[in-house]
Write a protein that holds these residues in place. Structure first.
Motif, mmCIF file in Angstrom:
data_model
loop_
_atom_site.group_PDB
_atom_site.id
_atom_site.type_symbol
_atom_site.label_atom_id
_atom_site.label_comp_id
_atom_site.label_asym_id
_atom_site.label_seq_id
_atom_site.Cartn_x
_atom_site.Cartn_y
_atom_site.Cartn_z
ATOM 1 N N VAL A 103 0.836 -1.204 0.000
ATOM 2 C CA VAL A 103 0.000 0.000 0.000
ATOM 3 C C VAL A 103 0.870 1.253 0.000
ATOM 4 O O VAL A 103 0.617 2.199 -0.754
ATOM 5 C CB VAL A 103 -0.956 -0.007 1.209
ATOM 6 N N ALA A 104 1.917 1.277 0.825
ATOM 7 C CA ALA A 104 2.789 2.452 0.914
ATOM 8 C C ALA A 104 3.442 2.755 -0.437
ATOM 9 O O ALA A 104 3.468 3.912 -0.895
ATOM 10 C CB ALA A 104 3.855 2.231 1.988
ATOM 11 N N LEU A 105 3.978 1.742 -1.094
ATOM 12 C CA LEU A 105 4.655 1.946 -2.375
ATOM 13 C C LEU A 105 3.710 2.486 -3.439
ATOM 14 O O LEU A 105 4.108 3.295 -4.285
ATOM 15 C CB LEU A 105 5.250 0.624 -2.860
ATOM 16 N N THR A 106 2.470 2.059 -3.398
ATOM 17 C CA THR A 106 1.535 2.382 -4.476
ATOM 18 C C THR A 106 0.674 3.605 -4.185
ATOM 19 O O THR A 106 -0.330 3.825 -4.860
ATOM 20 C CB THR A 106 0.632 1.168 -4.782
ATOM 21 N N ARG A 107 1.073 4.411 -3.200
ATOM 22 C CA ARG A 107 0.380 5.684 -2.977
ATOM 23 C C ARG A 107 0.914 6.769 -3.905
ATOM 24 O O ARG A 107 0.257 7.794 -4.109
ATOM 25 C CB ARG A 107 0.554 6.170 -1.527
ATOM 26 N N ALA A 108 2.129 6.597 -4.442
ATOM 27 C CA ALA A 108 2.819 7.673 -5.148
ATOM 28 C C ALA A 108 2.446 7.734 -6.622
ATOM 29 O O ALA A 108 2.401 6.706 -7.305
ATOM 30 C CB ALA A 108 4.330 7.494 -5.004
ATOM 31 N N THR A 109 2.222 8.935 -7.114
ATOM 32 C CA THR A 109 2.018 9.132 -8.545
ATOM 33 C C THR A 109 3.323 9.502 -9.243
ATOM 34 O O THR A 109 3.424 9.375 -10.459
ATOM 35 C CB THR A 109 0.983 10.239 -8.816
ATOM 36 N N LYS A 110 4.309 9.959 -8.479
ATOM 37 C CA LYS A 110 5.590 10.359 -9.078
ATOM 38 C C LYS A 110 6.755 9.689 -8.345
ATOM 39 O O LYS A 110 7.225 8.638 -8.763
ATOM 40 C CB LYS A 110 5.728 11.876 -9.084
ATOM 41 N N SER A 111 7.211 10.253 -7.245
ATOM 42 C CA SER A 111 8.377 9.680 -6.568
ATOM 43 C C SER A 111 7.993 9.004 -5.263
ATOM 44 O O SER A 111 7.041 9.396 -4.592
ATOM 45 C CB SER A 111 9.417 10.775 -6.283
ATOM 46 N N CYS A 112 8.764 7.968 -4.919
ATOM 47 C CA CYS A 112 8.617 7.313 -3.622
ATOM 48 C C CYS A 112 9.993 7.236 -2.982
ATOM 49 O O CYS A 112 10.972 6.831 -3.629
ATOM 50 C CB CYS A 112 8.038 5.917 -3.794
#
Length: 579
Positions: free
Chosen positions: A523-532
């Motif tokens: 879930v944390a990884l896939t919250r970002a639209t640009k950078s993580c």
């Protein structure tokens, strides 16, 4: 045909298959950012008529309601059941039933005092979620609610479930029912969905890779069972238009490593691809996940917060404008609360728009009692709340006579107890009527309700004659949300920072990583639209800490930055050069 054109056509085909299906029961198992809400909207636009959308927490329901608009009535479980209780004659309570979320605490106290054995709210909660009627806790809790004509979150769902099961003709029918986040439902909620959708076409959506709510007795096994049910036609939404290529690849890597060590047993296989027509440019700009490896995190050297602050300061105006126009935060900081709270404390003084999103416990307050008694001096619930907050020596005997014999609670309370609280009720009634209270009277009221006068106005929604101030938000400034790993569910942001990536924090143990921790990482990884960016430290306070095992899982996709004194000296020199 190019790869992008193939994906465009594939995405259209996936949606069209769902829209064209005549199946009464449909199931979509799909990863994050794949257009589940868009699919809901397209289906509801086609079906028309009265429709229903259900999910399980307020924030998700609010977001779903905003996106679906008038296409469906959108509720949480307890929101829908509250409406049913006020419109259906459901045994035990009246249609004027008092919806009181902290009721579970009163029910636990009632059962403890009546039985002499310690009963906790968690005990009752467990029985409701698992529909376990063998211990008699459910029946006893319901009888307590009957007496007060009150319900809370769980017993409201249980009451409506049992009513619908016994009275199938009372179940409302809809042109379409859509259900989101099925992987986070408990047995109670799964049974509720089954009965509500028994008379209406349904589309259920979920992802067992995002199952975060085991602590509330949810289980990913429910969606896996549904996927094996031949009554449901299963569809896919494989194209992620939120995340960059590296984040999609990292997601696959995490799943592969997790399953290799025996986690995510029974996981539902699903396609998950970066949708390049939308994400190619962002993927090129952010080809790696950044690992910010801080040497230390302590009060005298808050390297994590300092590093994140600098990164936020460098975000482009275009990124800020895009997030503002799309209605999601520019920055999302996620992590264990001992790290998240430190980051918030560092960021808040220097940023114009930063919010700390955290859950607050549902607690019983004196104002809960006094506002009810101000409307009805005989309110059983009002007097019971006061007896809970100010227990008397004879409370056990009083409750036996009320709950077992049906006597009126107010008449059994001592005159001293009653008059002491009726004085406060009278003050509150005058306050509500707009009467001027003297300074001693205001002080007495504030002391009794345990809030300030202004807080009391806010709680009661009382207008003081002045227009409320609307905060002015600088639209050119980045919006920042800080929250827990679980609190990130349902959110997205341009730039995401996952803090506390250390053994003992996330995960709690490198040697015994749980399914829920794996799902939290996904879930944390896939919250970002640009950078993580993943943020770790070598020392937390005075304690030496080891890297999270997750860093090794993600190693091929990481670009490491050493965040130390030299790093900040370099940043300072660079900024000075710019000036």
């Amino acid at each position: 045909m190019s790869a992008s054109e193939d994906q465009e056509e594939g995405r259209r085909d996936c949606l069209q298959q769902i829209l064209d299906s005549s199946a009464q029961r449909k199931l979509i198992v799909a990863g994050p950012g794949t257009g589940k809400t868009h699919t809901f909207k397209a289906l509801l636009e086609r079906t028309g008529g009265p429709s229903l959308a259900l999910t399980f927490i307020n924030a998700l329901a609010a977001d779903l309601a905003d996106k679906l608009g008038d296409l469906a009535e959108t509720y949480t479980f307890h929101g829908y059941c509250r409406r049913m209780l006020h419109t259906h004659a459901i045994g035990g309570v009246s249609t004027s039933v008092d919806y009181f979320p902290p009721l579970l605490a009163l029910q636990a106290d009632d059962l403890t005092r009546l039985s002499g054995d310690r009963v906790s709210g968690h005990d009752i909660e467990h029985e409701f979620h698992y529909l376990d009627e063998s211990s008699s806790l459910i029946d006893a809790a319901l009888r307590s609610g009957d007496y007060y004509n009150a319900v809370g979150h769980l017993d409201s769902v249980y009451r409506v479930l049992r009513h619908f099961q016994a009275n199938l003709g009372s179940i409302p029918t809809y042109r379409q029912v859509v259900v989101d986040e099925y992987q986070d439902f408990s047995l109670l909620e799964v049974n509720f969905i089954e009965i509500v959708t028994s008379h209406s076409p349904s589309l259920i959506v979920g992802d067992d890779d995002q199952a975060l709510y085991g602590f509330k007795h949810a289980s990913a096994e429910h969606i896996r069972t549904l996927a094996a049910n031949s009554e449901y036609e299963r569809f896919e939404l494989p194209y992620c238009s939120r995340c960059t290529q590296v984040l999609v690849m990292a997601t696959h890597a995490v799943i592969a490593r997790a399953t290799a060590i025996g986690r995510l047993n029974g996981r539902l296989d699903k396609r998950y691809e970066c949708f390049l027509p939308v994400k190619q440019a962002d993927s090129a700009l952010h080809p790696k996940i950044i690992h910010a490896k801080c040497t230390v995190e302590r009060n005298s050297a808050p390297y994590m917060g300092r590093y994140i602050y600098g990164r936020i300061d460098a975000i482009s105006a275009d990124d800020i404008g895009e997030s503002r126009s799309e209605g999601y935060p520019t920055v999302l900081v996620i992590g264990p609360m001992q790290f998240a709270s430190r980051i918030y404390d560092y960021l808040a003084p220097g940023l114009a728009d930063v919010k700390f999103k955290r859950s607050t416990p549902i607690e019983i307050s004196p104002i809960d009692a006094y506002k009810r008694l101000a409307s009805n001096p005989n309110s059983r619930l009002g007097w019971r709340i006061l007896l809970y907050l100010h227990p008397t020596m004879d409370a056990n005997a009083i409750l036996r006579r009320t709950l077992l014999d049906g006597e009126e609670l107010e008449t059994l309370l001592s005159e001293v107890f009653r008059q002491r609280h009726l004085i406060v009720v009278a003050l509150l009634q005058r306050f509500l009527n707009g009467d001027d209270l003297s300074p001693p009277e205001l002080a007495s009221l504030e002391a009794a309700v345990e809030v300030s006068t202004q807080q009391l106005r806010d709680i009661l929604g009382k207008d003081d004659g002045q227009a409320p101030e609307t905060p002015i938000v600088d639209q050119s400034a980045p919006s920042v949300v800080v929250t827990s790993l679980v609190g990130a569910k349902g959110l997205q942001a341009s730039h995401v920072f996952v803090v506390g990536m250390n053994q003992g924090h996330f995960p709690h143990s490198n040697d015994s990583i749980t399914d829920e921790e794996v799902c939290c990482l996904l879930v944390a990884l896939t919250r970002a639209t640009k950078s993580c960016t993943l943020v770790s430290c070598n020392r937390f306070g005075n304690q030496q800490v080891q890297p999270s095992a997750f860093m090794a899982w993600l190693a091929p996709y990481l670009s490491t930055v050493d965040v130390n004194k030299a790093y900040f000296d370099g940043v300072a020199s660079e900024n000075a050069g710019r000036r």
